[in-house]
Design a protein around this motif. Structure first.
Motif, PDB file in Angstrom:
ATOM      1  N   THR A   9       0.839  -1.197   0.000  1.00 57.30           N
ATOM      2  CA  THR A   9       0.000   0.000   0.000  1.00 57.30           C
ATOM      3  C   THR A   9       0.874   1.247   0.000  1.00 57.30           C
ATOM      4  N   THR A  10       1.908   1.221   0.869  1.00 57.90           N
ATOM      5  CA  THR A  10       2.794   2.366   0.955  1.00 57.90           C
ATOM      6  C   THR A  10       3.424   2.654  -0.406  1.00 57.90           C
ATOM      7  N   LYS A  11       3.909   1.568  -1.050  1.00 58.79           N
ATOM      8  CA  LYS A  11       4.583   1.771  -2.326  1.00 58.79           C
ATOM      9  C   LYS A  11       3.638   2.353  -3.366  1.00 58.79           C
ATOM     10  N   ALA A  12       2.391   1.837  -3.339  1.00 61.32           N
ATOM     11  CA  ALA A  12       1.449   2.258  -4.366  1.00 61.32           C
ATOM     12  C   ALA A  12       0.968   3.684  -4.148  1.00 61.32           C
ATOM     13  N   THR A  13       0.965   4.168  -2.917  1.00 62.93           N
ATOM     14  CA  THR A  13       0.294   5.430  -2.644  1.00 62.93           C
ATOM     15  C   THR A  13       1.238   6.551  -2.245  1.00 62.93           C
ATOM     16  N   THR A  14       2.555   6.307  -2.287  1.00 63.71           N
ATOM     17  CA  THR A  14       3.489   7.382  -1.947  1.00 63.71           C
ATOM     18  C   THR A  14       4.456   7.634  -3.096  1.00 63.71           C
ATOM     19  N   LEU A  15       5.003   8.835  -3.095  1.00 61.16           N
ATOM     20  CA  LEU A  15       6.046   9.208  -4.052  1.00 61.16           C
ATOM     21  C   LEU A  15       7.203   9.805  -3.268  1.00 61.16           C
ATOM     22  N   ARG A  16       8.411   9.478  -3.688  1.00 59.82           N
ATOM     23  CA  ARG A  16       9.591  10.062  -3.049  1.00 59.82           C
ATOM     24  C   ARG A  16       9.892  11.421  -3.666  1.00 59.82           C
ATOM     25  N   VAL A  17      10.089  12.418  -2.815  1.00 58.63           N
ATOM     26  CA  VAL A  17      10.375  13.778  -3.281  1.00 58.63           C
ATOM     27  C   VAL A  17      11.660  14.262  -2.608  1.00 58.63           C
ATOM     28  N   PRO A  18      12.620  14.766  -3.369  1.00 63.60           N
ATOM     29  CA  PRO A  18      13.835  15.309  -2.733  1.00 63.60           C
ATOM     30  C   PRO A  18      13.447  16.422  -1.756  1.00 63.60           C
ATOM     31  N   HIS A  19      14.123  16.446  -0.600  1.00 65.86           N
ATOM     32  CA  HIS A  19      13.694  17.395   0.433  1.00 65.86           C
ATOM     33  C   HIS A  19      13.884  18.843  -0.008  1.00 65.86           C
ATOM     34  N   GLU A  20      14.856  19.079  -0.892  1.00 70.38           N
ATOM     35  CA  GLU A  20      15.047  20.469  -1.328  1.00 70.38           C
ATOM     36  C   GLU A  20      13.877  20.928  -2.203  1.00 70.38           C
ATOM     37  N   ALA A  21      13.279  19.975  -2.931  1.00 68.30           N
ATOM     38  CA  ALA A  21      12.085  20.319  -3.714  1.00 68.30           C
ATOM     39  C   ALA A  21      10.921  20.638  -2.779  1.00 68.30           C
ATOM     40  N   ALA A  22      10.804  19.843  -1.714  1.00 69.57           N
ATOM     41  CA  ALA A  22       9.727  20.087  -0.742  1.00 69.57           C
ATOM     42  C   ALA A  22       9.892  21.466  -0.117  1.00 69.57           C
ATOM     43  N   ARG A  23      11.134  21.793   0.231  1.00 68.24           N
ATOM     44  CA  ARG A  23      11.397  23.100   0.840  1.00 68.24           C
ATOM     45  C   ARG A  23      11.032  24.219  -0.148  1.00 68.24           C
ATOM     46  N   ARG A  24      11.473  24.075  -1.402  1.00 69.39           N
ATOM     47  CA  ARG A  24      11.171  25.127  -2.392  1.00 69.39           C
ATOM     48  C   ARG A  24       9.664  25.293  -2.577  1.00 69.39           C
ATOM     49  N   GLN A  25       8.955  24.150  -2.580  1.00 66.43           N
ATOM     50  CA  GLN A  25       7.501  24.210  -2.767  1.00 66.43           C
ATOM     51  C   GLN A  25       6.828  24.965  -1.616  1.00 66.43           C
ATOM     52  N   ILE A  26       7.246  24.636  -0.409  1.00 67.43           N
ATOM     53  CA  ILE A  26       6.666  25.281   0.780  1.00 67.43           C
ATOM     54  C   ILE A  26       6.920  26.786   0.735  1.00 67.43           C
ATOM     55  N   VAL A  27       8.167  27.154   0.469  1.00 61.38           N
ATOM     56  CA  VAL A  27       8.516  28.579   0.443  1.00 61.38           C
ATOM     57  C   VAL A  27       7.753  29.288  -0.683  1.00 61.38           C
ATOM     58  N   ALA A  28       7.649  28.628  -1.843  1.00 58.03           N
ATOM     59  CA  ALA A  28       6.979  29.260  -2.991  1.00 58.03           C
ATOM     60  C   ALA A  28       5.509  29.545  -2.686  1.00 58.03           C
ATOM     61  N   ILE A  29       4.834  28.572  -2.079  1.00 59.01           N
ATOM     62  CA  ILE A  29       3.409  28.780  -1.760  1.00 59.01           C
ATOM     63  C   ILE A  29       3.253  29.887  -0.719  1.00 59.01           C
ATOM     64  N   LEU A  30       4.086  29.847   0.319  1.00 61.42           N
ATOM     65  CA  LEU A  30       3.985  30.864   1.368  1.00 61.42           C
ATOM     66  C   LEU A  30       4.258  32.259   0.803  1.00 61.42           C
ATOM     67  N   ARG A  31       5.273  32.353  -0.060  1.00 62.19           N
ATOM     68  CA  ARG A  31       5.585  33.649  -0.676  1.00 62.19           C
ATOM     69  C   ARG A  31       4.407  34.122  -1.522  1.00 62.19           C
ATOM     70  N   ALA A  32       3.777  33.167  -2.230  1.00 63.29           N
ATOM     71  CA  ALA A  32       2.619  33.523  -3.062  1.00 63.29           C
ATOM     72  C   ALA A  32       1.450  34.011  -2.197  1.00 63.29           C
ATOM     73  N   TRP A  33       1.387  33.521  -0.966  1.00 63.64           N
ATOM     74  CA  TRP A  33       0.351  34.000  -0.037  1.00 63.64           C
ATOM     75  C   TRP A  33       0.684  35.376   0.544  1.00 63.64           C
TER      76      TRP A  33
END
Lengths: 376, 376
Positions: A9-33
């Motif tokens: 189940t875990t394999k089918a329902t999760t995706l691995r994301v590099p942590h730097e991408a996660a950080r950029r995404q978080i910062v980008a959304i917050l900046r957009a807010w």
């Protein structure tokens, strides 16, 4: 119930994301807010710290909460953080009603700086909000060779005091970190509830039941339906039941409330609830303590002695040889090392939510790139 | 099982003793053992404090432990307590391998004195031993308007870490007290085990079973036989089981061990056990922290705000209207008020033991006088 194994189940329902991408995404959304750069950066740092260590309840998943609160006036996007008072050993900051991460980093930095001069210092923050995983700030002290202790109040009541039929306290976490020499540092970070609210939220999202003792219904009986438990916000204090000393978890939660909220002059969720109010911004309080072991002991033997303690605990005879005895910080460190290399495994449902969030905010969605794992 | 009600049993097997008689008895026996006057007085104060508040495991019952240890070289009767190091904000005391009560009072006095000047102070003690109920010292800070926080290590391992098959940590208590205005102070004092070892000892003395979750056997399974649990010294950390987050109680115990033992340079029971040693004196460590809320906040509003928090917690909707929600310190205060008036109800078995102890020490037995209650 489900034919697939948890692993499958875990394999089918999760995706691995590099942590730097996660950080950029978080910062980008917050900046957009409209969140100020320093505050968005601090939030990106804290949420990525949590996800790298498997503290999912305080990672990217928090963005859904932040989004929900954004439109409700729960926090100021570009706050003015000020030093209200300062003495050689103490300081009180005002978070300007913004997110907690940036003022919390500033407060711990200040505590460390003062501790370096006189051996101990405490800094509190009021008029703040969610600051992420408390252990992050305790670890900041460790990097200077100090003991760090951190607590925070929470804006919503979710923990039911012993003998009570309603939630009065937040999950009020307490963290303590201390430097070792050969070993990684001791990094302890616990919610004063039996489990963190986020664990119940995750179970609700995944449609799983929760164990007896994590939550109670309005009559004090066990609640095992994760969705109802999440909606009711009725967690037990550590201990779970009166016979198992839930009054201790309740007392720890109250202790954290006093250090974080009363000492800083922040607002108490219990008092707001008592008066039938729920004012925003929430005015959450934090507490940061740093102690220099070398100044206390007059030698540099603290880290060596902590090594001996850690070694002894790890060498304790295990119930099951396949599960050795751990020391606080071990599980998070193992996950950090694995996730730093392979990326953070995010639930597809969470990624979808973040994708919609990014679209709504008008910024790029950068979490799904060619490095994906599992089926699309 | 038994035809008599618990109430009837209590009446038949206990005697009420004025607390000043209990204090005199404790001091007299300790003096007869050669314990220095200041140390005997401090022990009398601490043990009476505990019994008045119903913390029986840390009251007169401790005298049996002290007697057992007296002949084993566990403590020095007339120790030299010294200040090893002192800075404006910190101090480290050496307890001279004596009982812990007197150096602990001195350490908290010193922390309070320093705190009054710079707003925060920490004092540790090493080379000490049992110091009684930690809450006593936390309350000392409250009388000066300060927050007091106290922890201590313990000389014997009785708490089994999560996943372990053997005890590694002591019951490592943590206490925090804070001053209110209209309300009595917040006084929180917990062992980091699910229950205090003394509660299991009392159950063993009374021949009662203990609940599932308080103790484990050598294979990690629940132990409900109080006598075996007491002999095995295998308590669970707060939480009780891994599913109920016993790793949090274990982490709290390790945190207390670090603040009390590693920070002071005292010995760790876990390390001694790891090396198959049990050296005496035990070299226990204590930690005392005092924080001045007025110095932190710049106003005198802390006590008023704590009143609001306490009022709100007490007003929480109860599961059972006959059992209102309590605040840390309430049960102990109620017992203190009742026992100050009516005397401390001691088990006859304990009084007999103290009588023999007094006879063996060659001093008067003063606990049974005309004010007795119950049958002879």
């Amino acid at each position: 119930m489900n034919e697939s194994t948890p692993q499958a189940t875990t394999k089918a329902t999760t995706l691995r994301v590099p942590h730097e991408a996660a950080r950029r995404q978080i910062v980008a959304i917050l900046r957009a807010w409209g969140v100020a750069a320093a505050h968005a950066d601090a939030a990106g740092e804290l949420l990525t710290y949590a996800d790298l260590r498997g503290i999912e309840s305080h990672g990217l998943a928090m963005m859904a909460n932040y989004e929900a609160h954004k439109g409700q006036g729960s926090f100021v996007a570009a706050p003015e953080v000020t030093v209200v008072r300062e003495t050689p050993a103490l300081a009180l900051l005002d978070g300007g009603a913004g997110m907690g991460h940036q003022p919390a980093i500033r407060a711990m930095d200040l505590a460390i700086e003062k501790c370096a001069r006189i051996g101990i210092a405490a800094v509190t923050v009021r008029n703040s909000w969610h600051f992420g995983a408390a252990g992050y700030y305790a670890e900041m002290a460790v990097r200077r060779g100090f003991i760090g202790m951190v607590t925070t109040s929470v804006w919503n009541s979710s923990v039911v005091p012993t003998f009570a039929a309603e939630a009065m306290l937040g999950t009020n976490p307490i963290a303590l970190a201390a430097p070792a020499r050969r070993n990684p540092p001791f990094v302890f970070d616990m919610a004063s509830s039996t489990v963190a609210a986020g664990k119940i939220q995750l179970a609700a999202i995944l449609g799983k039941p929760i164990p007896v003792g994590w939550s109670v219904d309005g009559r004090g009986a066990p609640e095992t339906d994760a969705q109802r438990a999440w909606e009711n916000r009725a967690l037990t204090p550590l201990g779970g039941t009166p016979e198992m000393s839930s009054h201790k978890g309740y007392g720890l939660g109250a202790m954290v409330e006093i250090l974080s909220g009363t000492l800083s002059g922040a607002r108490h969720a219990a008092v707001e609830k008592h008066h039938g109010r729920s004012r925003r911004p929430f005015n959450v309080g934090h507490f940061f303590l740093a102690i220099d072991p070398a100044a206390m002991r007059g030698d540099d033997g603290f880290a060596d002695q902590l090594d001996e303690l850690i070694d002894a605990l790890r060498a304790a005879k295990p119930v099951d040889p396949r599960q050795p005895v751990l020391v606080a910080g071990d599980p998070e460190r193992a996950r950090h090392d694995e996730r730093s290399r392979l990326g953070i495994p995010y639930a597809r449902a969470l990624l979808e939510r973040v994708r919609r969030m990014a679209e709504a905010a008008g910024c790029d969605y950068v979490l799904e790139a060619p490095m994906l794992e599992g089926r699309r």
